[in-house]
Structure formats: structure tokens, C-alpha cells
Design a protein around this motif. Structure first.
Motif, PDB file in Angstrom:
ATOM      1  N   ASP A  77       0.829  -1.215   0.000  1.00 53.70           N
ATOM      2  CA  ASP A  77       0.000   0.000   0.000  1.00 53.70           C
ATOM      3  C   ASP A  77       0.858   1.257   0.000  1.00 53.70           C
ATOM      4  N   ARG A  78       1.887   1.296   0.848  1.00 52.18           N
ATOM      5  CA  ARG A  78       2.717   2.500   0.928  1.00 52.18           C
ATOM      6  C   ARG A  78       3.469   2.740  -0.375  1.00 52.18           C
ATOM      7  N   LEU A  79       4.055   1.701  -0.920  1.00 51.40           N
ATOM      8  CA  LEU A  79       4.818   1.877  -2.159  1.00 51.40           C
ATOM      9  C   LEU A  79       3.910   2.215  -3.340  1.00 51.40           C
ATOM     10  N   THR A  80       2.740   1.599  -3.400  1.00 51.38           N
ATOM     11  CA  THR A  80       1.803   1.909  -4.488  1.00 51.38           C
ATOM     12  C   THR A  80       1.350   3.363  -4.418  1.00 51.38           C
ATOM     13  N   ASP A  81       1.023   3.849  -3.234  1.00 54.43           N
ATOM     14  CA  ASP A  81       0.607   5.254  -3.077  1.00 54.43           C
ATOM     15  C   ASP A  81       1.703   6.198  -3.528  1.00 54.43           C
ATOM     16  N   ASP A 125      12.093  10.433   1.107  1.00 51.56           N
ATOM     17  CA  ASP A 125      10.875   9.791   1.616  1.00 51.56           C
ATOM     18  C   ASP A 125      10.845   8.308   1.274  1.00 51.56           C
ATOM     19  N   ARG A 126      11.932   7.632   1.566  1.00 45.61           N
ATOM     20  CA  ARG A 126      12.002   6.189   1.330  1.00 45.61           C
ATOM     21  C   ARG A 126      12.014   5.408   2.637  1.00 45.61           C
ATOM     22  N   THR A 127      11.424   5.945   3.651  1.00 46.40           N
ATOM     23  CA  THR A 127      11.405   5.282   4.951  1.00 46.40           C
ATOM     24  C   THR A 127       9.973   5.094   5.418  1.00 46.40           C
ATOM     25  N   ILE A 128       9.789   4.051   6.232  1.00 48.27           N
ATOM     26  CA  ILE A 128       8.500   3.773   6.871  1.00 48.27           C
ATOM     27  C   ILE A 128       8.730   3.755   8.372  1.00 48.27           C
ATOM     28  N   THR A 129       7.965   4.538   9.098  1.00 42.47           N
ATOM     29  CA  THR A 129       8.101   4.588  10.547  1.00 42.47           C
ATOM     30  C   THR A 129       7.516   3.320  11.154  1.00 42.47           C
ATOM     31  N   LEU A 130       8.372   2.558  11.833  1.00 40.82           N
ATOM     32  CA  LEU A 130       7.905   1.331  12.469  1.00 40.82           C
ATOM     33  C   LEU A 130       7.158   1.646  13.759  1.00 40.82           C
ATOM     34  N   PHE A 131       7.721   2.479  14.597  1.00 42.33           N
ATOM     35  CA  PHE A 131       7.031   2.890  15.818  1.00 42.33           C
ATOM     36  C   PHE A 131       7.721   4.138  16.363  1.00 42.33           C
TER      37      PHE A 131
END
Length: 490
Positions: free
Chosen positions: A101-105, A229-235
Motif C-alpha cells: 500500500d505505501r509503495l503503491t501510493d 521519503d524512502r522510509t517507513i516509521t515502524l514505531f
């Protein structure tokens, strides 16, 4: 004979014991001597109990910290263990859905569908198409956006769910193992890093694969995906700095805290007046501390899930990430809990309790019956069997030592591994007991009637030779004349 001239060795149990000046103690003096001896023994046992209790308290307080420290040291310092820890994330459906979902968006946001339809309208107008056809080009915006999203989603899904992605994931984590050290200690950098209070995952490798596949499929605009903006916040962890300080300390003492804990527990058992009872108490206390550690992990899981907004990470994905990272710690605590329960039960079964005596008696009768069946079948173990029967304590100690060494050499034993080793130990002990019972009498020795060989009982009497009526020793005790009395001098 003069009593004062008698040179007898001191006998604490007799009233005629000589004093320091060579004279025999009177009855009153002997009674005082016995009283002082008993008081000294009571004080000695009391000091041993206090020392053992303090050692046990220190060991139990350090037990959870030792497990956590060993897990941190093992997971952080060993690249293979770290990769084994994070590898399941690449194949977990909840985590895959988040990545897709994140990469597609992000890819769709970089495809300007409105500009495409506007350019198409201009080309149609320049080609002399009717105004109605030119206006219809604008109606293609939403269908085209949907088609682009569907194509991108299908492409991204193919990348994320492929075997190649899982291999790339493991390779990236293996090469960026220093990133985990950075998260736990605040140093270095890599795929997983801490930015302020956020713990982020760098998915740049995945973005590059998706970008290349989209370009190959004809989406030239995908080449313009920005590197940012190639990061995803885990927590998000507000107290991350404190946790990092604690992890640094645990990483330093990760080796010595477990060793110190085991030494303290061993000293507590050795110091206590009753080794078996203290072993049972130590095992029970260790099991209780492991239960508390498991409860703490469950509470921390709930706190973590409550701290992650659904907009940042869906609850199922957040739960998977937490469970994946702490699963080896959880398994280790469960393994120690099972080992503690087994140790406590074993220590109890070696004690004087009614149930323990019943279990031991039943097992002894069963092994003697099995050994007798082998003898009747013509199978005798002979001298080796008699040696086993003479040294049961050493045999049991050897089997238990072998089982403990097997667990120590086992690479991260689980509760199932502990149960397996226990079953093998029981099987070996039973087999050795049966072999000892099947020894048969020695050469030239006739088996006693109605008894097992080597009991020392007189044939047909059911009691030891020289025993008095009812199986009791003669008056005055074995090897003591019946007319000897305390305090009588010769």
C-alpha cells in the motif's frame, strides 16, 4: 584402673569424655558440653541459612535481567541471529500489505494522470478532432488513474511477494546489521535507524526494484520517483534515549550477568544446610521470575500497540513486528520456566515426602520386576550390572550431567528441546536400573530366598545377620557389648 590415667580418645557421645586437663568429665560437665555443641551447630546452620537466602535473593533478582541481557547480546552481536530474527517479516502478509500500500501510493502520486489526459486533449485538438472528442479526453482521468494504480499495485505485489524479494530482504539486513546496533545504542546507520523518537525502516532497495520494473513496463514517469521519503516509521518511542542507554549497559554486561546469576544460584544451593530443599526453592523462584518476565513482555506489547497510531502502522502489522523481534526472548523465558518446573519436581521426588516415596517405591518395584523377567529369560548383566547396582548415585549423576551438557551445547534450546532431553534421561535411567536389577548373583554365590541379591539379609530370615528379635540390632547397638554403659570406665 585409675580413671584419670586412662588415655581414651574424646567421645562426644559419652559421659566419660576427658577434659583438656586429662580428667574425665562429670555428668553435669558432659551435659553442658553437649548443650554448647548443639548451640554452636544451631548458630552455624542459622548463618548458612541466612547466607544462602541472601545469595538466592540476588540470583532471583538478576534472573530476568540475565535473560534479557543474554538475548540482547546474542541478537545484536550475531549477524546470523539478527537475520534469523527479521527474516519472517518479509513473508508476513500483514507487513507485506503495508509495504504494498505505501509503495503503491508513492508511485501513483508521482504519475500525473491529469497532465497525461490534458496532453491527450491538446493532441486531439491539434489533430482536428471534434470538440466533443477533445472534451471526452478529460473524462479519462479517473479511469486512467485507476488503471495506473491497478498496474502499479500488481507490479509492487509481484515484487514484495516474490522469493527474490525475501532473498533481497535477508541480504539487505545481513549487510546492514549495524543498523540494529544503531537503534539499540544510537550509533551507526543502516536500514533500520532512529530519527529522534522514531524508529524507521529504509525501503530504498524495494523502491529501486519497483521503479525498475515500472520503467520496463513502459511507465517512464516512474523513473522520476524522488530519492527522498524512502522510509517507513515502524514505531515511535518517546523514551527511546533512555532505552538506548539501558541497551548499551546490557550489551556490555550481556555475558557476565548470566554467569554471575548462575554462580549465585549455585552458591545458594551449596551454602544451604539442605541442598535438595534449596535447589527446589531456587528452581521454583526462577520459574516465578520467568513468569513475571513473560507478563512484562505482554504488558510491553500492549503499551507498544497502543502507542502506534493506525495511520502510521496497522495494528496487525505492528503486532507482527513486535512479536517477531522479541520471539527469541519469549522462547528463552518459556524454556527456562519449563526447566525450572522440571528441576523443582525432580528435587521433590528425591525428598522424604509421602508422594515422593510412593513414586520411588513404584519405580523400584517396576525395574526389579523387569530385571527379574530378564533373568528368568536367561539374560544376565553380570558384573557390569552389579557395579551399576552398587553405584546408583554416580550413575544418576553421570546421566544428569550429560543431559545438562547437551542443553548447554544446544544452540538456543526450546521448551521442546528440554522435554526431549528429559525424556531421553528418564529412558536411560530406567534402562540402567533394569540392567542393574538383571545382574544376578556373583559366581559361587547362591541367591538369597525371597530377596534381591546383595541386600545382606540372611537367607530365609528376612533380616540382617546378627540382628535381634524383630530385625532390631542387639542391645547396645552393633559392635557394642550389651553391658557397656555410658560413663563406665574400664
Amino acid at each position: 584402673m585409675d580413671p584419670e590415667a586412662t588415655s581414651a580418645s574424646p567421645d562426644p557421645g559419652g559421659a566419660g569424655q576427658d577434659g583438656d586437663d586429662g580428667r574425665a568429665l562429670s555428668a553435669e560437665q558432659h551435659a553442658e558440653y553437649v548443650r554448647l555443641r548443639r548451640a554452636a551447630a544451631v548458630r552455624h546452620r542459622g548463618l548458612r541459612r541466612v547466607g544462602a537466602s541472601l545469595l538466592l535473593l540476588a540470583a532471583l533478582l538478576l534472573a530476568p535481567l540475565a535473560v534479557v541481557a543474554d538475548w540482547v547480546d546474542d541478537t545484536v552481536s550475531d549477524t546470523g541471529r539478527y537475520v534469523k530474527t527479521v527474516a519472517p517479516l518479509a513473508s508476513d502478509p500483514a507487513v507485506q500489505d503495508v509495504l504494498i500500500d505505501r509503495l503503491t501510493d508513492r508511485v501513483v502520486r508521482n504519475v500525473d494522470v491529469a497532465a497525461v489526459t490534458a496532453a491527450l486533449g491538446r493532441q486531439l485538438q491539434e489533430a482536428g478532432a471534434s470538440p466533443r472528442v477533445v472534451a471526452g479526453a478529460d473524462a479519462l482521468t479517473e479511469p486512467l488513474r485507476s488503471a495506473v494504480r491497478s498496474t502499479v499495485d500488481r507490479t509492487v505485489t509481484g515484487v514484495i511477494t516474490s522469493e527474490a524479494f525475501q532473498q533481497a530482504w535477508e541480504g539487505a539486513n545481513r549487510g546492514a546489521h549495524a543498523a540494529v546496533v544503531q537503534v539499540l545504542t544510537g550509533e551507526g546507520g543502516g536500514a533500520v535507524r532512529a530519527e529522534g523518537a522514531n524508529v524507521q525502516l529504509d525501503v530504498g532497495v524495494v523502491v529501486d526494484q519497483v521503479q525498475q520494473r515500472l520503467v520496463d513496463a513502459g511507465f517512464d514517469k516512474a523513473a522520476a520517483i524522488p530519492d527522498s521519503d524512502r522510509t517507513i516509521t515502524l514505531f515511535r518511542a518517546e523514551e527511546l534515549s533512555r532505552a538506548q542507554d539501558a541497551m548499551r549497559v546490557l550489551d556490555v554486561v550481556g555475558l557476565w550477568v548470566p554467569v554471575l546469576t548462575v554462580l549465585l544460584a549455585a552458591l545458594a544451593v551449596w551454602t544451604a544446610p539442605s541442598h535438595r530443599l534449596m535447589l527446589m526453592i531456587t528452581a521454583t523462584g526462577t520459574g516465578v521470575m520467568m513468569v513475571l518476565l513473560l507478563v512484562a513482555l505482554a504488558v510491553a506489547r500492549r503499551v507498544y500497540l497502543d502507542s502506534v497510531p493506525p495511520s502510521v502502522l496497522p495494528p496487525d502489522a505492528a503486532a507482527t513486528i513486535y512479536d517477531t523481534f522479541v520471539r527469541f526472548l519469549h522462547n528463552r523465558a518459556v524454556t527456562l520456566l519449563v526447566a525450572s518446573v522440571i528441576t523443582a519436581l525432580t528435587a521433590y521426588l528425591y525428598g522424604p515426602g509421602r508422594l515422593a516415596r510412593a513414586v520411588r517405591g513404584t519405580s523400584e518395584r517396576a525395574t526389579r520386576a523387569a530385571g527379574g523377567a530378564l533373568v528368568r529369560a536367561g539374560v544376565r548383566t553380570g558384573a557390569p550390572g552389579r557395579r551399576l547396582a552398587r553405584h546408583p548415585v554416580w550413575t544418576t549423576a553421570a546421566v544428569v550431567t550429560a543431559g545438562v551438557l547437551a542443553l548447554l551445547l544446544w544452540n538456543d534450546p526450546t521448551a521442546g528441546a528440554v522435554a526431549l532431553v528429559l525424556c531421553l534421561m528418564l529412558a536411560v535411567l530406567i534402562a540402567l536400573a533394569v540392567l542393574a536389577a538383571a545382574a544376578g548373583p556373583a559366581a559361587g554365590e547362591a541367591p538369597a530366598t525371597g530377596q534381591a541379591p546383595g541386600t545382606g539379609q540372611a537367607p530365609g530370615t528376612g533380616q540382617a545377620p546378627g540382628a535381634g528379635p524383630g530385625g532390631e540390632p542387639p542391645e547396645g547397638g552393633p559392635g557394642k557389648p550389651p553391658d557397656s554403659e555410658p560413663g563406665k570406665q574400664t
